[in-house]
Enzyme design. Sequence first.
Site, PDB file in Angstrom:
ATOM      1  CG  ASN A 294      -0.045   8.655  -1.039  1.00 32.69           C
ATOM      2  OD1 ASN A 294       0.515   8.635   0.044  1.00 32.69           O
ATOM      3  ND2 ASN A 294       0.041   7.641  -1.900  1.00 32.69           N
TER       4      ASN A 294
ATOM      5  CG  ASP B 207      -5.290   2.784  -5.802  1.00 31.00           C
ATOM      6  OD1 ASP B 207      -4.643   1.784  -5.469  1.00 31.00           O
ATOM      7  OD2 ASP B 207      -6.098   3.350  -5.043  1.00 31.00           O
TER       8      ASP B 207
ATOM      9  CE  LYS C 178       9.490  22.486 -16.077  1.00 28.70           C
ATOM     10  NZ  LYS C 178      10.014  23.828 -15.908  1.00 28.70           N
TER      11      LYS C 178
ATOM     12  CG  PHE D 234      -2.702  -0.570   7.286  1.00 25.67           C
ATOM     13  CD1 PHE D 234      -1.919  -1.676   7.565  1.00 25.67           C
ATOM     14  CD2 PHE D 234      -2.846   0.412   8.262  1.00 25.67           C
ATOM     15  CE1 PHE D 234      -1.287  -1.810   8.790  1.00 25.67           C
ATOM     16  CE2 PHE D 234      -2.222   0.288   9.500  1.00 25.67           C
ATOM     17  CZ  PHE D 234      -1.441  -0.825   9.758  1.00 25.67           C
TER      18      PHE D 234
ATOM     19  CE  LYS E 241     -10.282  -0.664   0.228  1.00 21.23           C
ATOM     20  NZ  LYS E 241      -9.857   0.612   0.773  1.00 21.23           N
TER      21      LYS E 241
ATOM     22  CE  LYS F  80      -7.093  -4.673  -1.899  1.00 19.99           C
ATOM     23  NZ  LYS F  80      -6.135  -3.591  -2.056  1.00 19.99           N
TER      24      LYS F  80
HETATM   25  N1  CTP Z   1      -2.552  -1.749  -1.912  1.00 22.43           N
HETATM   26  C1  CTP Z   1      -1.641  -2.457  -2.681  1.00 22.43           C
HETATM   27  N2  CTP Z   1      -1.452  -2.125  -3.987  1.00 22.43           N
HETATM   28  C2  CTP Z   1      -2.146  -1.130  -4.553  1.00 22.43           C
HETATM   29  C3  CTP Z   1      -3.088  -0.415  -3.781  1.00 22.43           C
HETATM   30  C4  CTP Z   1      -3.264  -0.747  -2.464  1.00 22.43           C
HETATM   31  O1  CTP Z   1      -1.001  -3.368  -2.170  1.00 22.43           O
HETATM   32  N3  CTP Z   1      -1.930  -0.839  -5.816  1.00 22.43           N
HETATM   33  C5  CTP Z   1      -2.759  -2.156  -0.505  1.00 22.43           C
HETATM   34  C6  CTP Z   1      -2.450  -1.059   0.505  1.00 22.43           C
HETATM   35  O2  CTP Z   1      -1.100  -1.132   0.924  1.00 22.43           O
HETATM   36  C7  CTP Z   1      -3.386  -1.406   1.645  1.00 22.43           C
HETATM   37  C8  CTP Z   1      -4.565  -2.077   0.949  1.00 22.43           C
HETATM   38  O3  CTP Z   1      -4.113  -2.445  -0.325  1.00 22.43           O
HETATM   39  O4  CTP Z   1      -2.817  -2.361   2.528  1.00 22.43           O
HETATM   40  C9  CTP Z   1      -5.763  -1.190   0.813  1.00 22.43           C
HETATM   41  O5  CTP Z   1      -5.395   0.025   0.235  1.00 22.43           O
HETATM   42  P1  CTP Z   1      -6.457   1.197   0.068  1.00 22.43           P
HETATM   43  O6  CTP Z   1      -5.786   2.361  -0.584  1.00 22.43           O
HETATM   44  O7  CTP Z   1      -7.203   1.415   1.334  1.00 22.43           O
HETATM   45  O8  CTP Z   1      -7.516   0.578  -0.917  1.00 22.43           O
HETATM   46  P2  CTP Z   1      -7.475   0.099  -2.403  1.00 22.43           P
HETATM   47  O9  CTP Z   1      -7.391  -1.384  -2.408  1.00 22.43           O
HETATM   48  O10 CTP Z   1      -6.418   0.828  -3.155  1.00 22.43           O
HETATM   49  O11 CTP Z   1      -8.933   0.518  -2.877  1.00 22.43           O
HETATM   50  P3  CTP Z   1      -9.620   1.977  -2.886  1.00 22.43           P
HETATM   51  O12 CTP Z   1      -8.482   2.975  -3.094  1.00 22.43           O
HETATM   52  O13 CTP Z   1     -10.553   1.911  -4.037  1.00 22.43           O
HETATM   53  O14 CTP Z   1     -10.307   2.132  -1.563  1.00 22.43           O
END
Ligand code: CTP
Length: 404
Positions: A212, A281, A291, A326, A340, A344
């Site tokens: 990303n 995620d 490859k 975040f 969240k 969490k």
């Molecule tokens: N995060 C994490 N591990 C993951 C995904 C996210 O620790 N596998 C943490 C990120 O670093 C951030 C928080 O979770 O502090 C929220 O991340 P965000 O991408 O906003 O949300 P997600 O929990 O991944 O949910 P969604 O993508 O469905 O909004």
Amino acid sequence: MPLALKNKKVVLGVCGGISAYKSVELLRLLTKEGAEVYVSMTQNAKQFVGPLTFETLSGRSVYDEVFDQNSAASMEHIRAAEGADLMVVAPATANMIGKMAHGLADDALSTLAISFSGPVLVAPAMNDKMYSHPAVRANIEILISRGVKIAEPETGELACGTTGQGRLADPGSLMNEIKKLLLEKADLESVNILVTAGPTREPIDPVRYISNPSSGKMGYAIAEKARDRGADVTLVSGPTHLPQPVGMRVLSCQTASEMEALVLEYFPRADVLVMTAAVGDFAPESVLKEKIKKRDKEALHLKLHPTKDILLEAGRLKTRQMVVGFAAESGNLIESAREKLREKRLDMIVANDISAPGIGFQSDSNQVTILTPDGEPECLPLLKKTEIADLLLDRIRNARSGKA
Ligand code: CTP
């Protein structure tokens, strides 16, 4: 009475100018307050004050030659510059200001300056015509834009007989500036902060990956500000293009599972976890060794499986730790972030709207809302990420000390 600057390491750079004698007084004041001072002089400075004076008062040899016969002394200064809390250049000549602005390193002091990444105070002293020259002004602007503090010279009689602005600020007011820089925000001393930053990268095959656009700027800003405020910082970073910060432990990783392993290893000894990383995620179920060839393929189907949620795991494991997350949201900012926060088991979450143009991911600025389990959402204005970092650390400090 405890010494105000005890355990503070200061590099004092002295350039050639009649006011170099005032640096002797400054050195005396610094050591009187308990600071460890490492002096570096230019060759011209030695025309005005002998190194022996600085050596006697600092109790250390003066660093004035890059290629010194006495290499132990140079190494001591280079190591000191790496770990110093502050670098002060007083007096700073137009020449040294120019060199610092443009990254030139042709003598001991300018070499130290370019290898130092902590806070810097520059105290110019020169003829008033030189000080107001557009070239000097432009160089000073460059230094200011990099966060260097300038102790404005005083107006008065100058060495050349004229009157104008160019006299080195007096040692007493320089000491006030130095104390402000060193002490004002040493409010996270001995707090162990674990920060994650940047994206993660999930390989598909040897040449492709899923990632990303996170730049890592927010996490690096928090790590650097926390370091400047005295914290013991561990930065776990995904791949970024940012220069590696000094004065902290930096651990690099690529994938979400590598980041997870590092966070879980360092979490037990942390007081605070700030999870700014944009963790992927989903990751391909298997990484292909060869490859993937496009021939004979109409479509490529990848099977992705969810990665572990590192923050969720930290929230579950936490004992005394404060856990800050975040939230990158493209709609329902407050509700989604609140969910969240709850899910969490976080102590704080920083929500930002990634759909808003010109802020977030790659930008130097962001507009965030801070949420805690009990308080009202605090919506901050559009700010530089470095400013958000400081404000967030203020909130973390207050929450840790039980203040609202
Ligand atoms: N995060 C994490 N591990 C993951 C995904 C996210 O620790 N596998 C943490 C990120 O670093 C951030 C928080 O979770 O502090 C929220 O991340 P965000 O991408 O906003 O949300 P997600 O929990 O991944 O949910 P969604 O993508 O469905 O909004």
